[in-house]
Scaffold this active site. Sequence first.
Site, PDB file in Angstrom:
ATOM      1  N   ASP A  99     -32.797  40.418   6.689  1.00 33.92           N
ATOM      2  CA  ASP A  99     -31.488  40.884   6.225  1.00 33.92           C
ATOM      3  C   ASP A  99     -31.396  40.680   4.720  1.00 33.92           C
ATOM      4  O   ASP A  99     -31.133  39.576   4.237  1.00 33.92           O
ATOM      5  CB  ASP A  99     -30.383  40.110   6.950  1.00 33.92           C
ATOM      6  CG  ASP A  99     -28.999  40.646   6.626  1.00 33.92           C
ATOM      7  OD1 ASP A  99     -28.915  41.699   5.965  1.00 33.92           O
ATOM      8  OD2 ASP A  99     -28.004  40.012   7.026  1.00 33.92           O
ATOM      9  N   CYS A 131     -22.726  54.045   3.304  1.00 36.18           N
ATOM     10  CA  CYS A 131     -21.282  54.187   3.503  1.00 36.18           C
ATOM     11  C   CYS A 131     -20.729  55.173   2.476  1.00 36.18           C
ATOM     12  O   CYS A 131     -20.714  54.888   1.275  1.00 36.18           O
ATOM     13  CB  CYS A 131     -20.589  52.827   3.382  1.00 36.18           C
ATOM     14  SG  CYS A 131     -18.839  52.863   3.811  1.00 36.18           S
ATOM     15  N   GLY A 173     -29.945  48.602   1.951  1.00 37.93           N
ATOM     16  CA  GLY A 173     -28.596  49.070   1.662  1.00 37.93           C
ATOM     17  C   GLY A 173     -27.912  48.262   0.588  1.00 37.93           C
ATOM     18  O   GLY A 173     -28.257  47.100   0.332  1.00 37.93           O
ATOM     19  N   LEU A 174     -26.929  48.878  -0.032  1.00 43.52           N
ATOM     20  CA  LEU A 174     -26.136  48.208  -1.053  1.00 43.52           C
ATOM     21  C   LEU A 174     -25.238  47.151  -0.418  1.00 43.52           C
ATOM     22  O   LEU A 174     -25.012  47.157   0.803  1.00 43.52           O
ATOM     23  CB  LEU A 174     -25.294  49.238  -1.803  1.00 43.52           C
ATOM     24  CG  LEU A 174     -26.081  50.229  -2.662  1.00 43.52           C
ATOM     25  CD1 LEU A 174     -25.178  51.371  -3.121  1.00 43.52           C
ATOM     26  CD2 LEU A 174     -26.710  49.526  -3.858  1.00 43.52           C
ATOM     27  N   PRO A 175     -24.714  46.248  -1.218  1.00 46.30           N
ATOM     28  CA  PRO A 175     -23.784  45.258  -0.672  1.00 46.30           C
ATOM     29  C   PRO A 175     -22.550  45.920  -0.056  1.00 46.30           C
ATOM     30  O   PRO A 175     -22.149  47.023  -0.440  1.00 46.30           O
ATOM     31  CB  PRO A 175     -23.413  44.408  -1.897  1.00 46.30           C
ATOM     32  CG  PRO A 175     -24.559  44.584  -2.843  1.00 46.30           C
ATOM     33  CD  PRO A 175     -25.041  45.982  -2.635  1.00 46.30           C
ATOM     34  N   ALA A 176     -21.968  45.248   0.902  1.00 47.34           N
ATOM     35  CA  ALA A 176     -20.740  45.680   1.573  1.00 47.34           C
ATOM     36  C   ALA A 176     -20.939  46.969   2.365  1.00 47.34           C
ATOM     37  O   ALA A 176     -19.994  47.729   2.561  1.00 47.34           O
ATOM     38  CB  ALA A 176     -19.593  45.829   0.581  1.00 47.34           C
ATOM     39  N   ARG A 177     -22.141  47.192   2.835  1.00 49.62           N
ATOM     40  CA  ARG A 177     -22.414  48.376   3.669  1.00 49.62           C
ATOM     41  C   ARG A 177     -22.568  48.022   5.143  1.00 49.62           C
ATOM     42  O   ARG A 177     -22.942  48.864   5.946  1.00 49.62           O
ATOM     43  CB  ARG A 177     -23.669  49.091   3.179  1.00 49.62           C
ATOM     44  CG  ARG A 177     -23.416  50.254   2.232  1.00 49.62           C
ATOM     45  CD  ARG A 177     -22.657  49.861   1.013  1.00 49.62           C
ATOM     46  NE  ARG A 177     -22.462  50.991   0.083  1.00 49.62           N
ATOM     47  CZ  ARG A 177     -21.862  50.888  -1.088  1.00 49.62           C
ATOM     48  NH1 ARG A 177     -21.382  49.712  -1.488  1.00 49.62           N
ATOM     49  NH2 ARG A 177     -21.712  51.948  -1.859  1.00 49.62           N
ATOM     50  N   LYS A 214     -24.626  45.635   6.577  1.00 48.86           N
ATOM     51  CA  LYS A 214     -25.966  45.287   7.049  1.00 48.86           C
ATOM     52  C   LYS A 214     -25.933  44.070   7.968  1.00 48.86           C
ATOM     53  O   LYS A 214     -26.591  44.053   9.012  1.00 48.86           O
ATOM     54  CB  LYS A 214     -26.886  45.027   5.853  1.00 48.86           C
ATOM     55  CG  LYS A 214     -27.170  46.263   5.006  1.00 48.86           C
ATOM     56  CD  LYS A 214     -28.206  45.991   3.936  1.00 48.86           C
ATOM     57  CE  LYS A 214     -27.778  44.899   2.985  1.00 48.86           C
ATOM     58  NZ  LYS A 214     -26.535  45.241   2.249  1.00 48.86           N
ATOM     59  N   SER A 215     -25.201  43.057   7.582  1.00 48.70           N
ATOM     60  CA  SER A 215     -25.139  41.852   8.414  1.00 48.70           C
ATOM     61  C   SER A 215     -24.486  42.140   9.759  1.00 48.70           C
ATOM     62  O   SER A 215     -24.894  41.596  10.792  1.00 48.70           O
ATOM     63  CB  SER A 215     -24.379  40.746   7.680  1.00 48.70           C
ATOM     64  OG  SER A 215     -25.068  40.351   6.510  1.00 48.70           O
ATOM     65  N   HIS A 244     -18.340  41.526  39.930  1.00 46.84           N
ATOM     66  CA  HIS A 244     -18.737  40.431  40.805  1.00 46.84           C
ATOM     67  C   HIS A 244     -19.323  39.311  39.950  1.00 46.84           C
ATOM     68  O   HIS A 244     -19.479  39.463  38.739  1.00 46.84           O
ATOM     69  CB  HIS A 244     -19.746  40.933  41.833  1.00 46.84           C
ATOM     70  CG  HIS A 244     -19.279  42.134  42.598  1.00 46.84           C
ATOM     71  ND1 HIS A 244     -18.611  42.046  43.798  1.00 46.84           N
ATOM     72  CD2 HIS A 244     -19.360  43.460  42.314  1.00 46.84           C
ATOM     73  CE1 HIS A 244     -18.317  43.271  44.236  1.00 46.84           C
ATOM     74  NE2 HIS A 244     -18.753  44.137  43.351  1.00 46.84           N
ATOM     75  N   ARG A 277     -21.085  43.666  -9.309  1.00 48.49           N
ATOM     76  CA  ARG A 277     -22.423  43.453  -8.761  1.00 48.49           C
ATOM     77  C   ARG A 277     -22.908  44.685  -8.009  1.00 48.49           C
ATOM     78  O   ARG A 277     -24.083  45.051  -8.080  1.00 48.49           O
ATOM     79  CB  ARG A 277     -22.405  42.248  -7.829  1.00 48.49           C
ATOM     80  CG  ARG A 277     -23.772  41.920  -7.265  1.00 48.49           C
ATOM     81  CD  ARG A 277     -23.809  40.526  -6.714  1.00 48.49           C
ATOM     82  NE  ARG A 277     -23.329  39.602  -7.713  1.00 48.49           N
ATOM     83  CZ  ARG A 277     -22.696  38.465  -7.419  1.00 48.49           C
ATOM     84  NH1 ARG A 277     -22.484  38.157  -6.168  1.00 48.49           N
ATOM     85  NH2 ARG A 277     -22.281  37.668  -8.372  1.00 48.49           N
ATOM     86  N   GLU A 324     -22.700  44.031  43.198  1.00 43.86           N
ATOM     87  CA  GLU A 324     -23.162  42.652  43.162  1.00 43.86           C
ATOM     88  C   GLU A 324     -24.672  42.584  43.327  1.00 43.86           C
ATOM     89  O   GLU A 324     -25.304  43.487  43.898  1.00 43.86           O
ATOM     90  CB  GLU A 324     -22.469  41.851  44.282  1.00 43.86           C
ATOM     91  CG  GLU A 324     -22.927  40.410  44.452  1.00 43.86           C
ATOM     92  CD  GLU A 324     -22.637  39.523  43.250  1.00 43.86           C
ATOM     93  OE1 GLU A 324     -23.180  39.833  42.160  1.00 43.86           O
ATOM     94  OE2 GLU A 324     -21.910  38.536  43.391  1.00 43.86           O
TER      95      GLU A 324
END
Length: 748
Positions: free
Chosen positions: A373, A405, A225-229, A231-232, A679, A439, A611
Amino acid sequence: MDTQTVPSSQATDTRKWSTPTPPDTPASMTPQSESLSSSPDFVHLPDRPASTGTLPSKDFGRTSSPPESLRKLAIKGQLMASAATTPSSPTISVQASTNRQQQDNQQQKAHEKEHHDTLLPAPAVAFSHALRSLNDLDGGIGGFGFTGQHNPIAYNSPYSQSIPSTAPGSPRIPPMRQNSGCVTPRIRPHATTLNIPGMTRSRVSPDGRIPERDVAAKLVVIMVGLPARGKSYITKKIQRYLSWQQHNTKIFNVGNRRRIAAGVIHKGDQPAPTSADGHDDHDPHDAPKRAATILLKGKDAPKITLEEDEPTTLDLNEHRDDSAPKDPIDQSAKFFDPKNEIAAKLREQVAIDTLDELLNYLLHQGGSVGILDATNSNVHRRKLLVEHIQQREPKLGILFIESICHDQNLLEANMRLKLAGPDYKDKDPHQSLADFRERVKAYESAYEPLGKWEEENDLQYIQMIDVGRKVIHHRLRGFLTAGIASYLTTFNLAPRQIWITRHGQSQDNQLHKLGGDSGLTERGHYYAQALYNFITFKRKEWLIEQKNKIASSTFPPAPGDHTPPYPELYQELDDKNFCVWTSMLKRSIESAEYFDADDDYDVKQWEMLNELNAGTFEGMTYEEIAQQYPEEYQKRSKDKLHYIYPGVGGEGYLQVISRLRDMVREIERITDHVLIVGHRSVCRVLMAYFMDLTRESIADLDVPLGMLYAIEPKPYGIEFHAYKYDEAQGWFKEMPNYRPQKTTDRNN
């Protein structure tokens, strides 16, 4: 006496031999013993004596069979009798002629005519015995002929049945390890069926975890995936879930290496790869092996590590001068330009080095799942990774997970969240965001989503669109991939609160008894009332805070802003429900009685929240168990996580984890608030999941009566608060800087 009848149409061909009857032949077998039936058209032939048990052979007719015509006659009569519906002891009907003497004369003439074709003289046995012998020859043993077909009229003599032996049995020989296959040693991979710690057990895996032998059951997860999608975010959720399920799982993120090389963080501050046991598995003496060393033009390049989906460090507080001399390896957005061949080689080498570390973990360090990752944004990179994995171990499973995204609001929020990361910490937010977007564009120019190449090579993959709003699967195989796919469908970023607490004090709590189904004491009912009042107050307070955040959200983020706004997720704040879930035991149900009386809460009982069942020890105290069952008490003290209480229904913590798996998925799925009144064992297991605790901490986590925990899921993790019940005030007080700790009171 059982009789057999032959149709009269065949009676003219029947021969009755006049040879003397052997002295040992029973009277019933002599021809004179045959009698006519009550009907003038039938004559009854007696049964033969008990079978000798000798298998007829092809030479049978040489000693005891009649001539060939008699054989044909008997076989023809038997086939006609088989077509009719007959009882279990059939009779062969013979339509007799009016003159018995005429039959005998005709038989004698036929015998004299065909005797020259017979190799042997006529047998000295009765006609009925001959028919029975032919029946044996055609039917075989037990009614089965040479054709393997069952003969329904085969003779089943009770005397032919075996008599049980009275001799003593031979000693049992225990089984020995062997290979019944055609190849030794076995080369076919073993079955990769479901492994659930605590719920499955085998010779190679007594604890239910994936054994070292079953390499094909292990999994390499490669993020795409591209950055800021996100993944982390996805990798951390998967790692937490699988580790909670007791599968050894670790994330390998090359961004940490890149930060060390770029000087963003020092080596001593580098976070270790997240693993199931929570230990730092980095060996400081192995650092040179993990570093990326590239030989370019006869010179060693700087030892750097790169994370493709995260920005590199830049001095964004100062304006860059494009005419200034550049470093040998430029760390700006140009470094990620696909046309930069030198940088591409460096990125590939770092990816391979990181992958080797992951494979070592799976093949030599007891790992079950390794997560890589990184961006892996084109087919060339993914092909390189797959080939390297198959060269190391072709049986390892490979799963690609791509995060896509399309929602621009969500993408903008993810990009803003990056500004709070270590790369842009204390940097100018405007320049940071501009560099990050540049980027992303560099990646987009060469990005190739999962699809044609993976399908042509029969590879597993999952595509997540907009953080789980849409999920696409392809060729998922194995229980780990199926479990991951099911778990990914539960993701949502809706702001909400998850509350966890134990029930109020019960009557068995007063007596320090395990289990049972007693009701609350008076103090327990007061706790239930205080819990209702406090939750109702915090529910209203939370709603006001969320609306204020939306109204005051700014960009660039102001100091103290830890999360970006998600406007599309805040549209239904006023419509959020509040669920209250209890077990089916009295003390839990009674603790939610005030919520149940309020129509603004949705109360439900769940059996899976019951329980832990103590089996034989239900209703006993720990002191009684230690006195009456000292061995069991010591066994549990040594390993509480894997211990299972003896007796019918006895459970252990691994069994509780297994039955709460669907509960965790439901908590992740819903967008409403939820309060769980459980419990001690249930609360320990749920807290271990949300707080990502090690397996050693689950069974000893301190969860006393009167504690209330609040968890708020965030894009970067969770926000956690702990409150303690003040019985004198009838209220709860927050405990700042609360940290989970080991219990000291086994009865609390």
